[in-house]
Design a protein around this motif. Structure first.
Motif, PDB file in Angstrom:
ATOM      1  N   GLN A  18       0.830  -1.205   0.000  1.00  7.02           N
ATOM      2  CA  GLN A  18       0.000   0.000   0.000  1.00  7.02           C
ATOM      3  C   GLN A  18       0.863   1.253   0.000  1.00  7.02           C
ATOM      4  OE1 GLN A  18      -2.780  -0.200   3.262  1.00  7.02           O
ATOM      5  NE2 GLN A  18      -4.148  -1.607   2.190  1.00  7.02           N
ATOM      6  N   VAL A  19       1.967   1.225   0.725  1.00  5.48           N
ATOM      7  CA  VAL A  19       2.876   2.373   0.786  1.00  5.48           C
ATOM      8  C   VAL A  19       3.504   2.633  -0.581  1.00  5.48           C
ATOM      9  CG1 VAL A  19       5.037   3.235   1.761  1.00  5.48           C
ATOM     10  CG2 VAL A  19       3.383   2.094   3.234  1.00  5.48           C
ATOM     11  N   GLU A  20       3.940   1.580  -1.256  1.00  2.00           N
ATOM     12  CA  GLU A  20       4.568   1.722  -2.571  1.00  2.00           C
ATOM     13  C   GLU A  20       3.579   2.259  -3.604  1.00  2.00           C
ATOM     14  OE1 GLU A  20       7.944  -1.826  -2.286  1.00  2.00           O
ATOM     15  OE2 GLU A  20       5.917  -2.289  -2.976  1.00  2.00           O
ATOM     16  N   LEU A  21       2.356   1.742  -3.568  1.00  3.41           N
ATOM     17  CA  LEU A  21       1.345   2.219  -4.512  1.00  3.41           C
ATOM     18  C   LEU A  21       0.997   3.675  -4.229  1.00  3.41           C
ATOM     19  CD1 LEU A  21      -0.667   1.848  -6.779  1.00  3.41           C
ATOM     20  CD2 LEU A  21      -2.260   0.806  -5.148  1.00  3.41           C
ATOM     21  N   ALA A  22       0.857   4.016  -2.953  1.00  4.40           N
ATOM     22  CA  ALA A  22       0.529   5.395  -2.587  1.00  4.40           C
ATOM     23  C   ALA A  22       1.600   6.362  -3.087  1.00  4.40           C
ATOM     24  CB  ALA A  22       0.372   5.506  -1.067  1.00  4.40           C
ATOM     25  N   LYS A  23       2.865   5.982  -2.942  1.00  4.00           N
ATOM     26  CA  LYS A  23       3.960   6.846  -3.407  1.00  4.00           C
ATOM     27  C   LYS A  23       3.936   7.006  -4.918  1.00  4.00           C
ATOM     28  CE  LYS A  23       7.625   6.933   0.019  1.00  4.00           C
ATOM     29  NZ  LYS A  23       9.087   6.818   0.234  1.00  4.00           N
ATOM     30  N   ALA A  24       3.662   5.902  -5.622  1.00  2.00           N
ATOM     31  CA  ALA A  24       3.627   5.953  -7.083  1.00  2.00           C
ATOM     32  C   ALA A  24       2.508   6.849  -7.587  1.00  2.00           C
ATOM     33  CB  ALA A  24       3.471   4.540  -7.649  1.00  2.00           C
ATOM     34  N   VAL A  25       1.408   6.890  -6.838  1.00  2.81           N
ATOM     35  CA  VAL A  25       0.233   7.665  -7.257  1.00  2.81           C
ATOM     36  C   VAL A  25       0.297   9.108  -6.765  1.00  2.81           C
ATOM     37  CG1 VAL A  25      -2.283   7.808  -7.024  1.00  2.81           C
ATOM     38  CG2 VAL A  25      -1.203   5.613  -7.439  1.00  2.81           C
TER      39      VAL A  25
END
Length: 216
Positions: A18-25
């Motif tokens: 979730q952290v990685e996706l949030a950063k990418a978005v």
């Protein structure tokens, strides 16, 4: 499959936390968590989430068609993971100055413009568009007006680094080179035509400039 389930399935497909996706978005982890738990409805970041996960935006939004469309596919998804890009908001110089005192510097909906970078920030990060020619140098490193700079608010601000700071008597941030001499800190422009300013009491280093690029 409900929207919340599709978001989770897309993230699992991309093998992102979730952290990685949030950063990418370009949003926070709590927003992704709320989407996956059904606490939030459709996201205005739907297309960005789909792109980051390598899935069809139409499938993610409405459940129509296949999860992987012809233009995404497994190969492009792997490339996205191997060469990640991170999305950061573009903010104003006043907002950058206010960051130093803000309890929550980046509330939801804070910015309607974002730019991406290969840089994975240590803390909250944002883009600024350079104003004026105080950092235009006749030799060596030169950051000209109109360029975009990426500021990491948790990067180490050591002598010699380019930083964004807020002086005590200003409501806007300023962009200079941090120089330490005799236990005192100064903000030095790269353009010798501009004066050096002391970073004394009340002066706050907002963040370190970690990337610079020409405005697209």
């Amino acid at each position: 499959m409900e929207y919340k389930d599709r978001v989770k399935a897309a993230r699992k497909h991309a093998r992102l936390t979730q952290v990685e996706l949030a950063k990418a978005v370009g949003i926070d982890q709590a927003s992704i968590s709320d989407l996956e738990r059904g606490r939030s409805g459709r996201s205005s970041y739907n297309a960005s989430i789909a792109k980051a996960c390598g899935v069809s935006a139409l499938w993610l939004e409405k459940g129509a068609g296949e999860m992987l469309d012809a233009s995404s596919g497994e190969a492009s998804n792997v490339a996205t993971i191997d060469q990640p890009s991170f999305r950061y908001p573009v903010i104003s110089w006043v907002a950058a100055g206010a960051w130093a005192e803000a309890v929550e510097p980046f509330p939801p909906g804070f910015s309607d413009r974002y730019e991406v970078s290969d840089y994975d920030s240590k803390g909250a990060a944002f883009w600024l568009e350079v104003k004026g020619d105080s950092m235009t140098s006749p030799v060596g490193t030169s950051i000209t007006e109109g360029m975009m700079i990426l500021v990491d608010t948790e990067a180490d601000a050591t002598s010699g680094k380019l930083v964004v700071a807020k002086l005590a008597d200003s409501n806007e941030a300023t962009f200079k080179k941090l120089v330490e001499d005799g236990g005192r800190r100064f903000l030095k422009p790269l353009n010798p035509a501009y004066p050096v300013e002391m970073c004394a009491e009340g002066c706050r280093i907002v963040g370190v400039v970690v990337r610079a690029m020409m405005k697209l």
